[in-house]
Motif scaffolding. Sequence first.
Motif, short mmCIF file in Angstrom:
data_model
loop_
_atom_site.label_atom_id
_atom_site.label_comp_id
_atom_site.label_asym_id
_atom_site.label_seq_id
_atom_site.Cartn_x
_atom_site.Cartn_y
_atom_site.Cartn_z
N GLY A 18 -4.39 19.79 20.23
CA GLY A 18 -3.13 19.41 19.10
C GLY A 18 -1.85 19.39 19.68
O GLY A 18 -0.83 19.18 19.03
N SER A 19 -1.69 19.49 21.01
CA SER A 19 -0.36 19.34 21.43
C SER A 19 -0.15 17.60 21.90
O SER A 19 -0.82 16.96 21.56
CB SER A 19 -0.21 20.18 22.89
N VAL A 20 1.08 17.41 22.55
CA VAL A 20 1.37 15.94 22.64
C VAL A 20 1.55 15.99 24.17
O VAL A 20 2.43 16.73 24.96
CB VAL A 20 2.85 15.78 22.05
N ARG A 57 -2.18 12.70 21.37
CA ARG A 57 -2.34 13.82 21.03
C ARG A 57 -3.33 14.55 21.61
O ARG A 57 -4.34 13.96 21.49
CB ARG A 57 -2.37 14.16 19.40
#
Lengths: 414, 242
Positions: free
Chosen positions: A184-186, A180
Amino acid sequence: MRQTQKLFKVAFRNVSRNVKRTMLTALAVFIGIGVVISVRGLLNGLQGGIKDQVTKGALGDIQVHHADFETTTEMMPLDLNMKLDAKLVKLIKSHPEVREVTGRIVFGGVISDTSREKTTPYFGVAVDVDTVFKVIPLLKDNITKGAMPKKNDALEIVITEQLARTLNLKIGDDVAIQARTEPGSVNAFDFKIVGIFELKLATASKRMIYMPLHTAQKLLDMPQKVTEIVLDIKKLEHSRIVAASLQKTLTAAGYKVKVDPWEEVATLYSSIMGLQNMIFGIVSGVLFILVLTGVINTMLMTVYERVREIGTMMAMGVKRGKVVLMFLFESLSIAAIGSLFGLILGITVVEILHQTGIHFQFPGTQSVIVVRPQVTAVFIILSVVVAMLGALLAATYPAYRASQLRPAEAIRSS
Amino acid sequence: MTPKRYATLIGLLLLLVAAPLAAAPTPNEILKKVDDVLAPEKVTLKVAMMTHRSNGVEKTYKMMIYKRDTDLVRIEFIYPPVENGRKILRKGDDMWMQMKTLKRPIRIAAKDNFMGGDFNNADVLRLNLARDYDATITSQTADAWQLDLKAKNRSVTYDRAKLWVNKSGFILTKAQYYTLSGKMLRQLELTDIKSFNGHRRPSKMMMRNTISRKTWSVMTMLDMQVGKTLPASMYRPASLSR
């Protein structure tokens, strides 16, 4: 003065009058000193080994984190980070005790095996490959196969033996690492395994991976940022003092950070060592009392045996003070003989064990470290001084009793 | 009365009896209808998703969602440009993700957050209420039902849920998702009903994290084409790498 010298001579002769008993009392002191020095040496070696593995093999001597970071929690959110630029490095390095500085990121995610069919969580540590071995030199020895990536932007990782077993991986295999990102993205990258390392500490995650810093900063979308700054200092014993003074410097410069000595980070190990030292203290104390009881007993017996002699001496004009002094000398000589041999025993044991080294398996791990016992000169001197003072103390009551005898009665007694 | 008249009367009577029956679908039929409104069997959706993080940062993604049959879903990201090439595939219970930085797709977990937001992967890729849950109607008004849902098996993301469904058009307006212990995890609010080529559905779906309360995500339907989807060959993991 001459009389005092004579007294000392008499006292010393008295010591050899009952060789068996003197030997027995000296033996108690000898064993006491020998055991205390040997055990301290062993403990020093063991604790030194643990400290080395904790500081030079994993955590560094001092760690700097974001002010809200909890060092006791295994993983903290990535937004508790710091920008590690040349200015901050320079400021930290300006402390005279700081030798080297390196930045790291502690993060997590899942790792997929080559087939992409098996995935498992990992505990990631991103390290600056240019400086990491200067701060954490023992890490190099823990890498059992392959090596740390050479470049900070390499798509290469080093994983634990346990992780390699779990996912059936070997050097050269491709894996995908998901994480992550800080915003906050993947994100996910492909990596090549270039090294496998062995965990020496039971508290370290068995699913640890080491990743080059710049690659991790890209993967986690946090350029130039790190979650911890790890320091190597000149004297490990000064960790708390250096941490406190660095805290002041950095806070004064406007940085919202928390500076922790390794003891505060590896609380488990520092508290275990504290406990060991406490138990050692109690055992030494009990031993001390036992030995002193022996000395008191011997001295009292000596006094009772020589009541007539003391009476005669006093009748011949020897002052009460001198009688006291004589018995104190006697006790001191017994302690001195015991201490001398105890010292030799302790130092010999420690030295032999230091030369051969003790193979010690870290609790909860497969790994073995070589423990090399050692004692400081200060500790040896201190233990002898304490034994001598104890002997003096033990002899005061018997000597006082002797000095209070009335010559006429003493001579008459049988 | 003639037999013909009898038949008409019986027919009328039957209608009287049957009409309310037809108007009162079973809870599971309601779920099926809700599924059909939100995610028909064959559909192409253009969706924007905004995620609001606890630190106040907002991020917007745009994606194409292609659904085929009940359990094939493929998502392709089209915005921001850096996410170009990110694709997610669901086939049955399995999910994969492909990115430009990967040679081959990786597996992802249904319960993981979708793009780090408050929807999880299953919320977006596995909308099969009728298949995953048993429902009971707990209360109803003249124009809405309230349903209690219980997961049919442990693989379903949320163990329990409460749904509020409008009777007209089987439009889901609110959903609350709970753990087995009864703790609310997420709340979904569906608003802004729009007609996409005659297919009416809420166009805005806001998912709130009811545990941290500082984060939420909003999905906005930009376009919806019922009946249009990709060929079956595009729902194989290997197809993601191309």
